[in-house]
Write a protein that holds these residues in place. Structure first.
Motif, PDB file in Angstrom:
ATOM      1  N   GLU A  18      -1.711   0.227  -7.279  1.00 29.83           N
ATOM      2  CA  GLU A  18      -2.961   0.834  -7.733  1.00 29.83           C
ATOM      3  C   GLU A  18      -3.930   1.065  -6.577  1.00 29.83           C
ATOM      4  O   GLU A  18      -4.794   1.946  -6.656  1.00 29.83           O
ATOM      5  CB  GLU A  18      -3.614  -0.033  -8.817  1.00 29.83           C
ATOM      6  CG  GLU A  18      -2.866   0.001 -10.143  1.00 29.83           C
ATOM      7  CD  GLU A  18      -3.643  -0.665 -11.265  1.00 29.83           C
ATOM      8  OE1 GLU A  18      -4.880  -0.776 -11.162  1.00 29.83           O
ATOM      9  OE2 GLU A  18      -3.008  -1.077 -12.251  1.00 29.83           O
ATOM     10  N   SER A  19      -3.786   0.309  -5.499  1.00 29.27           N
ATOM     11  CA  SER A  19      -4.704   0.454  -4.368  1.00 29.27           C
ATOM     12  C   SER A  19      -4.248   1.501  -3.349  1.00 29.27           C
ATOM     13  O   SER A  19      -5.029   1.909  -2.496  1.00 29.27           O
ATOM     14  CB  SER A  19      -4.888  -0.897  -3.669  1.00 29.27           C
ATOM     15  OG  SER A  19      -3.677  -1.341  -3.108  1.00 29.27           O
ATOM     16  N   THR A  20      -2.991   1.960  -3.432  1.00 32.10           N
ATOM     17  CA  THR A  20      -2.487   2.922  -2.443  1.00 32.10           C
ATOM     18  C   THR A  20      -2.064   4.257  -3.048  1.00 32.10           C
ATOM     19  O   THR A  20      -1.951   5.253  -2.329  1.00 32.10           O
ATOM     20  CB  THR A  20      -1.280   2.340  -1.671  1.00 32.10           C
ATOM     21  OG1 THR A  20      -0.226   2.038  -2.600  1.00 32.10           O
ATOM     22  CG2 THR A  20      -1.669   1.085  -0.909  1.00 32.10           C
ATOM     23  N   ILE A  21      -1.831   4.305  -4.350  1.00 37.39           N
ATOM     24  CA  ILE A  21      -1.258   5.518  -4.933  1.00 37.39           C
ATOM     25  C   ILE A  21      -2.196   6.709  -4.809  1.00 37.39           C
ATOM     26  O   ILE A  21      -1.753   7.859  -4.677  1.00 37.39           O
ATOM     27  CB  ILE A  21      -0.831   5.277  -6.395  1.00 37.39           C
ATOM     28  CG1 ILE A  21       0.080   6.409  -6.881  1.00 37.39           C
ATOM     29  CG2 ILE A  21      -2.042   5.083  -7.318  1.00 37.39           C
ATOM     30  CD1 ILE A  21       0.767   6.120  -8.207  1.00 37.39           C
ATOM     31  N   ALA A  22      -3.513   6.468  -4.813  1.00 39.96           N
ATOM     32  CA  ALA A  22      -4.462   7.576  -4.692  1.00 39.96           C
ATOM     33  C   ALA A  22      -4.293   8.305  -3.365  1.00 39.96           C
ATOM     34  O   ALA A  22      -4.341   9.541  -3.315  1.00 39.96           O
ATOM     35  CB  ALA A  22      -5.897   7.067  -4.845  1.00 39.96           C
ATOM     36  N   GLN A  23      -4.087   7.547  -2.265  1.00 39.69           N
ATOM     37  CA  GLN A  23      -3.893   8.178  -0.950  1.00 39.69           C
ATOM     38  C   GLN A  23      -2.696   9.115  -0.972  1.00 39.69           C
ATOM     39  O   GLN A  23      -2.753  10.233  -0.442  1.00 39.69           O
ATOM     40  CB  GLN A  23      -3.649   7.110   0.119  1.00 39.69           C
ATOM     41  CG  GLN A  23      -4.805   6.195   0.427  1.00 39.69           C
ATOM     42  CD  GLN A  23      -4.408   5.193   1.500  1.00 39.69           C
ATOM     43  OE1 GLN A  23      -4.078   5.571   2.628  1.00 39.69           O
ATOM     44  NE2 GLN A  23      -4.417   3.919   1.155  1.00 39.69           N
ATOM     45  N   ALA A  24      -1.605   8.637  -1.556  1.00 48.71           N
ATOM     46  CA  ALA A  24      -0.383   9.440  -1.577  1.00 48.71           C
ATOM     47  C   ALA A  24      -0.540  10.665  -2.473  1.00 48.71           C
ATOM     48  O   ALA A  24      -0.052  11.754  -2.148  1.00 48.71           O
ATOM     49  CB  ALA A  24       0.790   8.584  -2.040  1.00 48.71           C
ATOM     50  N   ALA A  25      -1.232  10.503  -3.593  1.00 44.16           N
ATOM     51  CA  ALA A  25      -1.456  11.639  -4.494  1.00 44.16           C
ATOM     52  C   ALA A  25      -2.329  12.695  -3.824  1.00 44.16           C
ATOM     53  O   ALA A  25      -2.060  13.902  -3.915  1.00 44.16           O
ATOM     54  CB  ALA A  25      -2.084  11.159  -5.796  1.00 44.16           C
ATOM     55  N   GLU A  26      -3.373  12.249  -3.142  1.00 48.24           N
ATOM     56  CA  GLU A  26      -4.259  13.185  -2.452  1.00 48.24           C
ATOM     57  C   GLU A  26      -3.533  13.942  -1.344  1.00 48.24           C
ATOM     58  O   GLU A  26      -3.849  15.102  -1.058  1.00 48.24           O
ATOM     59  CB  GLU A  26      -5.457  12.432  -1.878  1.00 48.24           C
ATOM     60  CG  GLU A  26      -6.445  11.974  -2.941  1.00 48.24           C
ATOM     61  CD  GLU A  26      -7.490  11.013  -2.410  1.00 48.24           C
ATOM     62  OE1 GLU A  26      -7.374  10.590  -1.241  1.00 48.24           O
ATOM     63  OE2 GLU A  26      -8.428  10.676  -3.165  1.00 48.24           O
ATOM     64  N   ALA A  27      -2.533  13.289  -0.727  1.00 47.72           N
ATOM     65  CA  ALA A  27      -1.769  13.932   0.350  1.00 47.72           C
ATOM     66  C   ALA A  27      -0.711  14.879  -0.179  1.00 47.72           C
ATOM     67  O   ALA A  27      -0.131  15.643   0.602  1.00 47.72           O
ATOM     68  CB  ALA A  27      -1.125  12.868   1.236  1.00 47.72           C
ATOM     69  N   GLY A  28      -0.444  14.836  -1.488  1.00 48.04           N
ATOM     70  CA  GLY A  28       0.480  15.805  -2.063  1.00 48.04           C
ATOM     71  C   GLY A  28       1.665  15.241  -2.814  1.00 48.04           C
ATOM     72  O   GLY A  28       2.460  16.001  -3.381  1.00 48.04           O
TER      73      GLY A  28
END
Length: 223
Positions: free
Chosen positions: A180-190
């Motif tokens: 939950e703390s890292t998935i946003a970064q990966a989603a924002e990157a594509g």
């Protein structure tokens, strides 16, 4: 590229002794991520075709098989023949990646190619239509429970931009340290497809964990 995030729990984090029960706990998942390691390509040994065949027979969701093995040109088609919905091999290990991807598709599986954190992705730009999925490893492959590597995000972003430019219908997957703390970064990157191990199986309610990850990814999806 898809706008609907997919969550693929990794059974590396499951209880191997109670695999059927563990699989039943993730019915809300899109796929179950099955890591096959040979102790050669990566310094770890998991299982082979016999175990994958049993997982295929008991899983409530399709199999997303990730081959961290030498000589995938020889071995990968067998996993497609077992009925795996998706088979991903490593670019670093394949002798003829295009021929292998086409063979997997001919058998009826989605063809995926994976790259380690240090492997450039530029050579894949011209080949995006040849693959159904590209897996950007966000840890060094071989063991579960490692920390997410944010330095892999720039190449994921470049892949996403290139796929969008070419209108390529390829899924972009990340694997390693997804929570939950890292998935946003990966989603924002594509990324649109996310492998999560302990973040799912380490939760008392895996299906709730899957839903929470999916919601965060959707909220931060690459636009």
């Amino acid at each position: 590229m898809s706008s609907v995030p997919r969550i693929n729990p990794s059974i590396l984090a499951a209880d191997f002794v109670n695999m059927q029960a563990e699989l039943a706990r993730i019915a809300a998942a899109d796929f179950v991520h099955v890591d096959v390691m040979d102790n050669h390509f990566v310094p770890n040994l998991t299982f082979g075709p016999q175990m994958v065949e049993r997982i295929q027979a008991t899983s409530p969701v399709p199999l997303d098989v990730h081959l961290m093995i030498d000589d995938p040109d020889r071995w990968a088609p067998g996993y497609a023949e077992l009925g795996a919905a998706s088979v991903t091999f490593h670019l670093e290990a394949a002798r003829e990646p295009l021929s292998l991807a086409r063979r997997l598709r001919d058998i009826g599986a989605r063809a995926g190619v994976a790259v380690k954190p240090a492997t450039p992705v530029d050579a894949l730009f011209e080949l995006l239509d040849e693959f159904d999925q590209i897996l950007v490893m966000t840890v060094e492959p071989g063991f579960g429970g490692q920390g997410f590597m944010p330095e892999t995000m720039p190449k994921l972003r470049r892949l996403a931009e290139e796929a969008r430019r070419r209108d390529a219908q390829v899924w972009l997957q990340v694997d390693g340290g997804i929570s939950e703390s890292t998935i946003a970064q990966a989603a924002e990157a594509g990324a649109d497809t996310f492998v999560a191990g302990s973040a799912v199986f380490g939760n008392d309610d895996p299906d709730a964990a899957i839903s929470a990850l999916r919601e965060i990814a959707a909220a931060h999806a690459h636009r």
